[in-house]
Design a protein around this motif. Structure first.
Motif, PDB file in Angstrom:
ATOM      1  N   GLU A 428      57.635  87.231  98.656  1.00 27.14           N
ATOM      2  CA  GLU A 428      57.834  87.932  99.919  1.00 27.14           C
ATOM      3  C   GLU A 428      56.568  88.679 100.307  1.00 27.14           C
ATOM      4  O   GLU A 428      55.765  89.061  99.459  1.00 27.14           O
ATOM      5  CB  GLU A 428      58.994  88.932  99.809  1.00 27.14           C
ATOM      6  CG  GLU A 428      60.352  88.283  99.551  1.00 27.14           C
ATOM      7  CD  GLU A 428      61.439  89.334  99.365  1.00 27.14           C
ATOM      8  OE1 GLU A 428      61.095  90.549  99.357  1.00 27.14           O
ATOM      9  OE2 GLU A 428      62.615  88.956  99.211  1.00 27.14           O
ATOM     10  N   ASN A 429      56.446  88.916 101.647  1.00 27.45           N
ATOM     11  CA  ASN A 429      55.324  89.718 102.138  1.00 27.45           C
ATOM     12  C   ASN A 429      55.495  91.184 101.750  1.00 27.45           C
ATOM     13  O   ASN A 429      56.616  91.698 101.684  1.00 27.45           O
ATOM     14  CB  ASN A 429      55.242  89.653 103.669  1.00 27.45           C
ATOM     15  CG  ASN A 429      54.703  88.322 104.146  1.00 27.45           C
ATOM     16  OD1 ASN A 429      54.035  87.619 103.407  1.00 27.45           O
ATOM     17  ND2 ASN A 429      55.000  87.984 105.387  1.00 27.45           N
ATOM     18  N   ILE A 430      54.392  91.836 101.516  1.00 27.51           N
ATOM     19  CA  ILE A 430      54.364  93.292 101.361  1.00 27.51           C
ATOM     20  C   ILE A 430      53.409  93.848 102.409  1.00 27.51           C
ATOM     21  O   ILE A 430      52.227  93.494 102.428  1.00 27.51           O
ATOM     22  CB  ILE A 430      53.914  93.715  99.952  1.00 27.51           C
ATOM     23  CG1 ILE A 430      54.973  93.370  98.923  1.00 27.51           C
ATOM     24  CG2 ILE A 430      53.599  95.203  99.909  1.00 27.51           C
ATOM     25  CD1 ILE A 430      56.263  94.141  99.094  1.00 27.51           C
ATOM     26  N   VAL A 431      53.920  94.688 103.330  1.00 27.56           N
ATOM     27  CA  VAL A 431      53.097  95.340 104.341  1.00 27.56           C
ATOM     28  C   VAL A 431      53.266  96.848 104.178  1.00 27.56           C
ATOM     29  O   VAL A 431      54.370  97.379 104.337  1.00 27.56           O
ATOM     30  CB  VAL A 431      53.506  94.920 105.765  1.00 27.56           C
ATOM     31  CG1 VAL A 431      52.584  95.589 106.791  1.00 27.56           C
ATOM     32  CG2 VAL A 431      53.456  93.410 105.914  1.00 27.56           C
ATOM     33  N   LEU A 432      52.184  97.537 103.828  1.00 23.28           N
ATOM     34  CA  LEU A 432      52.202  98.988 103.646  1.00 23.28           C
ATOM     35  C   LEU A 432      51.309  99.600 104.710  1.00 23.28           C
ATOM     36  O   LEU A 432      50.103  99.351 104.746  1.00 23.28           O
ATOM     37  CB  LEU A 432      51.713  99.352 102.243  1.00 23.28           C
ATOM     38  CG  LEU A 432      52.537  98.769 101.074  1.00 23.28           C
ATOM     39  CD1 LEU A 432      51.890  99.133  99.744  1.00 23.28           C
ATOM     40  CD2 LEU A 432      53.972  99.260 101.125  1.00 23.28           C
ATOM     41  N   ASN A 433      51.924 100.436 105.584  1.00 27.86           N
ATOM     42  CA  ASN A 433      51.155 101.075 106.646  1.00 27.86           C
ATOM     43  C   ASN A 433      50.322 102.250 106.141  1.00 27.86           C
ATOM     44  O   ASN A 433      49.268 102.552 106.688  1.00 27.86           O
ATOM     45  CB  ASN A 433      52.092 101.545 107.758  1.00 27.86           C
ATOM     46  CG  ASN A 433      52.772 100.359 108.447  1.00 27.86           C
ATOM     47  OD1 ASN A 433      52.160  99.329 108.638  1.00 27.86           O
ATOM     48  ND2 ASN A 433      54.038 100.525 108.784  1.00 27.86           N
ATOM     49  N   ASP A 434      50.832 102.924 105.087  1.00 28.40           N
ATOM     50  CA  ASP A 434      50.085 104.026 104.462  1.00 28.40           C
ATOM     51  C   ASP A 434      50.456 104.030 102.986  1.00 28.40           C
ATOM     52  O   ASP A 434      51.347 104.750 102.547  1.00 28.40           O
ATOM     53  CB  ASP A 434      50.443 105.361 105.121  1.00 28.40           C
ATOM     54  CG  ASP A 434      49.490 106.479 104.696  1.00 28.40           C
ATOM     55  OD1 ASP A 434      48.677 106.240 103.775  1.00 28.40           O
ATOM     56  OD2 ASP A 434      49.577 107.572 105.274  1.00 28.40           O
ATOM     57  N   ALA A 435      49.791 103.181 102.223  1.00 29.05           N
ATOM     58  CA  ALA A 435      50.200 102.881 100.846  1.00 29.05           C
ATOM     59  C   ALA A 435      50.227 104.114  99.953  1.00 29.05           C
ATOM     60  O   ALA A 435      51.080 104.223  99.067  1.00 29.05           O
ATOM     61  CB  ALA A 435      49.268 101.828 100.255  1.00 29.05           C
ATOM     62  N   ALA A 436      49.322 105.060 100.148  1.00 33.58           N
ATOM     63  CA  ALA A 436      49.242 106.227  99.274  1.00 33.58           C
ATOM     64  C   ALA A 436      50.374 107.233  99.529  1.00 33.58           C
ATOM     65  O   ALA A 436      50.689 108.060  98.667  1.00 33.58           O
ATOM     66  CB  ALA A 436      47.894 106.916  99.434  1.00 33.58           C
ATOM     67  N   GLN A 437      51.003 107.162 100.723  1.00 31.94           N
ATOM     68  CA  GLN A 437      51.983 108.163 101.100  1.00 31.94           C
ATOM     69  C   GLN A 437      53.418 107.654 101.162  1.00 31.94           C
ATOM     70  O   GLN A 437      54.361 108.451 101.142  1.00 31.94           O
ATOM     71  CB  GLN A 437      51.606 108.761 102.477  1.00 31.94           C
ATOM     72  CG  GLN A 437      50.207 109.348 102.545  1.00 31.94           C
ATOM     73  CD  GLN A 437      50.003 110.484 101.555  1.00 31.94           C
ATOM     74  OE1 GLN A 437      50.939 111.276 101.307  1.00 31.94           O
ATOM     75  NE2 GLN A 437      48.810 110.576 100.979  1.00 31.94           N
ATOM     76  N   GLU A 438      53.614 106.342 101.265  1.00 26.49           N
ATOM     77  CA  GLU A 438      54.978 105.832 101.434  1.00 26.49           C
ATOM     78  C   GLU A 438      55.122 104.497 100.714  1.00 26.49           C
ATOM     79  O   GLU A 438      54.140 103.838 100.398  1.00 26.49           O
ATOM     80  CB  GLU A 438      55.302 105.668 102.922  1.00 26.49           C
ATOM     81  CG  GLU A 438      54.395 104.660 103.632  1.00 26.49           C
ATOM     82  CD  GLU A 438      54.681 104.569 105.125  1.00 26.49           C
ATOM     83  OE1 GLU A 438      55.166 105.564 105.690  1.00 26.49           O
ATOM     84  OE2 GLU A 438      54.421 103.497 105.705  1.00 26.49           O
ATOM     85  N   GLY A 439      56.369 104.142 100.463  1.00 27.98           N
ATOM     86  CA  GLY A 439      56.659 102.869  99.826  1.00 27.98           C
ATOM     87  C   GLY A 439      56.859 103.007  98.336  1.00 27.98           C
ATOM     88  O   GLY A 439      56.666 104.075  97.738  1.00 27.98           O
ATOM     89  N   GLN A 440      57.230 101.902  97.729  1.00 32.77           N
ATOM     90  CA  GLN A 440      57.598 101.905  96.317  1.00 32.77           C
ATOM     91  C   GLN A 440      56.411 101.746  95.376  1.00 32.77           C
ATOM     92  O   GLN A 440      56.588 101.725  94.159  1.00 32.77           O
ATOM     93  CB  GLN A 440      58.620 100.792  96.046  1.00 32.77           C
ATOM     94  CG  GLN A 440      58.051  99.387  96.257  1.00 32.77           C
ATOM     95  CD  GLN A 440      59.111  98.307  96.241  1.00 32.77           C
ATOM     96  OE1 GLN A 440      59.961  98.248  97.112  1.00 32.77           O
ATOM     97  NE2 GLN A 440      59.101  97.487  95.200  1.00 32.77           N
ATOM     98  N   PHE A 441      55.199 101.618  95.932  1.00 32.77           N
ATOM     99  CA  PHE A 441      54.037 101.378  95.073  1.00 32.77           C
ATOM    100  C   PHE A 441      53.067 102.556  95.053  1.00 32.77           C
ATOM    101  O   PHE A 441      51.897 102.391  94.701  1.00 32.77           O
ATOM    102  CB  PHE A 441      53.304 100.113  95.545  1.00 32.77           C
ATOM    103  CG  PHE A 441      54.169  98.888  95.571  1.00 32.77           C
ATOM    104  CD1 PHE A 441      54.523  98.247  94.391  1.00 32.77           C
ATOM    105  CD2 PHE A 441      54.657  98.405  96.776  1.00 32.77           C
ATOM    106  CE1 PHE A 441      55.328  97.119  94.414  1.00 32.77           C
ATOM    107  CE2 PHE A 441      55.467  97.283  96.809  1.00 32.77           C
ATOM    108  CZ  PHE A 441      55.815  96.629  95.621  1.00 32.77           C
TER     109      PHE A 441
END
Length: 809
Positions: A428-441
């Motif tokens: 699946e695609n992973i799109v993170l708009n602000d990786a350091a502040q949100e999301g599971q990674f």
């Protein structure tokens, strides 16, 4: 006079220019007095407008205006002509009520249409029959009633001669050929006949395109695209579809641009390339909408409802534009040219290194990334095979860096492995708009260290199989990867996955080919060595065979001569012996007569002495010829024993010098006045060779004897001023040695040159040669020692015998 009659395959102008000329014909003073001609021009003008791709609402207005004018002329033919053409427009611009049956567009039902065509046939109006059937063919093809379209095209073909050099005929050829291709897989029709017709029509279209590319090139390209599609030639089909689309667009054939988009979308959807197929389909929808073909737009939306959700009820048709960029202003529109060019650039590479470079550049450029990585699975582990940045044209490829690697400068991870492993696992695609502040990674060590902002990680899938992963990053801004760019990347990823798989297979094929080439070279070398060995063995076998044959021949000759010796030599011995005895008795009788001559009278004594003298001479001749016959038998015995000796290492120079000298003294013994100058040139580099010395010495003696004889005979004929000369030489030729024996005698006449090696042939006077010397010599050299015995001669000047022997036997 202006006319609607145009020979389009010679015309260099586009259709729209012809239509304007036809419209002007209605306004020219005097033409109105020819109502049939003018009304026909108006109908043809409207057809020009239709086939020129003008907006259907504009063409409809023209039809309404000119139909009223034609009705005023009360010309039945013209009214029927414009009515048929007008119904094509009405059918296309109206929403369809009957969504399943397009066969009866001219009339409301089958019975009415049957009566309509019967009327045309009764009046033998072939032009109108052609136009009517062609109109049905065109509409049934556009709305995918391919079987009915085929039958309509067959009917139209019957009346093609009525307008063979007019506009409708060229349009008919285009749609009829597309109809044939559409029915290629229909079991009701014979494929062979269809293919023949398709190829014939393509030849005609190609000819027209060469004369008038504005009108026909894109038509030819679309037909060629459809043909290559049914033949499974996918790369060629892609190229022809694109040419057809661009050609129709360039010359503003809007309806044929729409048709080319529609057929291309079907092609890509059938290949499973759904994203590209969807975009082509939406662009076809857009073009049909601009053209004003509501019925066709409705048909597309009913056939592909999954692709037109939210499009039908928008109130305006945006569709797909080929000029709007992916700036994010409109989430439903993408730049199709960008998609096509990028897809073609990716699909056009087969070598992995070039493919990875192009792919990395295209992805970074079109996705709005700062940095990008392409990951491939090598032996169960994900490694970086390409990496690049937006501000550099350099792309590093094929270094196979593990994704777990650490940057040596700051000891930080080079990639977020948790994201990559997630994409590899889920596809699946992973799109993170602000990786350091949100999301599971957010807890990934890489993200914590680099405080990453925008991240996009997408799988490259081909038939459900993961072929690679693209990782993109933009640390300048958040929300860098818009939905449009993600959608664009999804489209490209499908082609990228296919191209990566093709490149992998190509690389395997190259490796296999290289390995196979090495094996073939090795095997070829082995075979060449074996061939060389077999060739040498064969030569030895041939030499052995020649020796065996020669031995068998000599054995047969030996048996013959043994019989001759038994049968002839013994009687010859008696003849010779008794001839000698008779001579002695004759001498004794003469002596006895001498002692008794006192008792005999003188006449008797004289008579007896004459008889005894004649008897003595006869006996001497018998003895002479008996000895000659004995020498012939001895020569035959020598011939049969030519190769009876054993080979030994022999100094050829010494052997030659010895027997040349023997020949000289032999001639001197026979004739004390014999003399000859002997010139020698022996090569001291010659080593001992393995020969049968008794046989080779016989050759030297025979040839030297002949040289001495020939030179001395010339001296007898010329006189004392001539100096007989014999030149003897040897030469080392590497694998061979050469012996030359030359005399300055009278040479050999050309007419007997081919016979000199035949047994019993001689040029010497009777009694001076048996004719066996050169024959024996030839067998000894050629068959016994695998050498060569040749002769060079010039009549009146010289003869030279050249003996060549192998150094190793």
């Amino acid at each position: 006079m202006l006319s609607s009659i145009f020979v389009l395959n010679k015309c260099k102008e586009i259709v729209s220019m012809g239509s304007r000329n036809l419209a002007l014909s209605w306004e020219i003073p005097g033409l109105y007095s020819f109502p049939l001609r003018c009304s026909s021009d108006l109908s043809t003008y409207c057809l020009f407008r239709f086939f020129g791709g003008y907006k259907l609402d504009e063409v409809n207005k023209d039809y309404i205006q000119y139909k009223q004018s034609i009705d005023l002329l009360q010309q039945k033919y013209s009214s029927l002509y414009i009515e048929i053409c007008y119904k094509i427009i009405i059918y296309l611009i109206s929403e369809r009520k009957n969504k399943t049956d397009n066969r009866y567009f001219i009339c409301d039902n089958k019975e009415q249409e049957k009566q309509y065509f019967e009327y045309l046939q009764e009046n033998q109006n072939e032009w109108l029959l052609f136009i009517a059937y062609f109109s049905k063919n065109l509409l049934n093809y556009l709305f995918k009633n391919y079987e009915q379209a085929y039958f309509d095209s067959i009917e139209a073909q019957k009346y093609i001669n009525s307008c063979k050099v007019h506009l409708p005929a060229s349009q008919y050829l285009f749609y009829a050929t597309l109809t044939l291709i559409a029915n290629y897989k229909n079991s009701k029709f014979e494929d062979i006949k269809l293919v023949e017709s398709i190829n014939d029509n393509l030849t005609t279209l190609k000819l027209w395109a060469s004369h008038c590319p504005e009108n026909f090139q894109h038509k030819y390209d679309l037909v060629e695209a459809e043909k290559t599609r049914i033949l499974g030639q996918h790369w060629q089909a892609e190229e022809f579809y694109e040419k057809a689309i661009q050609g129709a667009k360039k010359y503003e054939f809007l309806h044929e641009e729409a048709l080319a988009y529609e057929r291309a979308s079907e092609f890509y959807l059938a290949l499973g390339r759904e994203e590209i197929g969807q975009f082509y389909l939406r662009n076809a929808h857009h073009c049909y909408t601009r053209w004003g073909a509501k019925a066709k737009v409705q048909q597309l939306e009913e056939e592909y409802p999954q692709y037109f959700v939210g499009v039908t009820n928008q109130g305006k048709s945006k569709g797909l534009s080929t000029t709007i960029s992916t700036t994010g202003n409109d989430g439903t529109i993408l730049d199709l040219n960008t998609v096509l060019k990028a897809s073609q650039a990716i699909s056009g590479e087969i070598k992995q290194e070039n493919l990875l470079q192009n792919l990395m550049k295209i992805v970074i450029e079109n996705a709005g990334a700062q940095t990008g990585f392409l990951l491939l699975n090598r032996q169960g582990k994900w490694v970086i095979e390409a990496q690049g940045t937006v501000d550099s044209n350099q792309v590093t490829v094929l270094q196979s860096i593990p994704i777990e690697s650490v940057n040596p400068d700051n000891s930080t991870p080079i990639l977020p492995t948790t994201i990559i492993n997630y994409v590899a696992r889920t596809k699946e695609n992973i799109v993170l708009n602000d990786a350091a502040q949100e999301g599971q990674f957010t807890n990934d060590p890489y993200i914590i260290t680099t405080q990453s902002k925008s991240i996009l990680c997408t799988p490259l899938l081909n038939q459900g199989q993961l072929r690679g992963i693209v990782y993109l990053e933009n640390d300048l801004t958040t929300d860098a990867f818009t939905s449009e760019r993600v959608e664009l990347l999804n489209i490209l990823s499908s082609q990228a996955a296919i191209s990566i798989e093709n490149a992998r297979l190509y690389e395997q094929l190259e490796d296999y080919s290289h390995t196979l080439e090495i094996k073939v070279d090795e095997r070829t070398q082995e075979l060449q060595e074996k061939n060389t060995t077999l060739g040498a063995t064969l030569q030895k076998l041939k030499a052995t065979q020649d020796q065996i044959i020669a031995q068998e021949k000599l054995a047969s000759l030996g048996a013959l001569t043994a019989g001759v010796a038994h049968e002839i030599k013994n009687p010859l011995n008696f003849v010779n012996n008794f001839a000698e005895l008779a001579v002695e008795l004759t001498e004794e009788l003469l002596e006895e007569i001498e002692t008794q001559k006192d008792r005999l009278d003188s006449d008797t004594i004289e008579y007896i002495e004459e008889i005894l003298q004649d008897l003595g001479q006869n006996v001497e001749k018998i003895n002479h010829h008996g000895k000659r016959a004995d020498n012939i038998v001895k020569g035959m015995l020598m011939h049969s024993r030519a190769t009876s000796g054993e080979r030994t290492l022999t100094d050829i120079n010494s052997l030659l010098a010895e027997y040349v000298n023997l020949a000289f003294h032999g001639m001197r013994a026979k004739d004390s006045g014999f003399s000859i100058a002997i010139e020698t040139d022996y090569d001291d580099s010659l080593e001992k060779i393995n020969i049968v010395p008794q046989d080779i010495s016989r050759v030297f003696l025979n040839v030297a004897n002949n040289a001495c004889y020939a030179a001395y005979e010339k001296k007898k004929a010329v006189g004392q001023e001539f100096i007989p000369t014999m030149q003897v030489s040897t030469k080392n030729l590497g694998n061979q040695l050469e012996i030359r024996i030359r005399d300055n005698g009278n040479g050999i006449p050309p007419e007997v040159l081919d016979k000199i090696f035949n047994p019993f042939f001689t040029t010497k006077p009777t009694g001076q040669g048996t004719g066996l010397g050169l024959s024996i010599s030839h067998d000894i050299i050629v068959q016994g020692h695998q050498g060569q015995l040749q002769v060079e001669t010039e009549e009146g000047n010289y003869t030279e015998f050249i003996i060549t022997l192998p150094q190793e036997v």
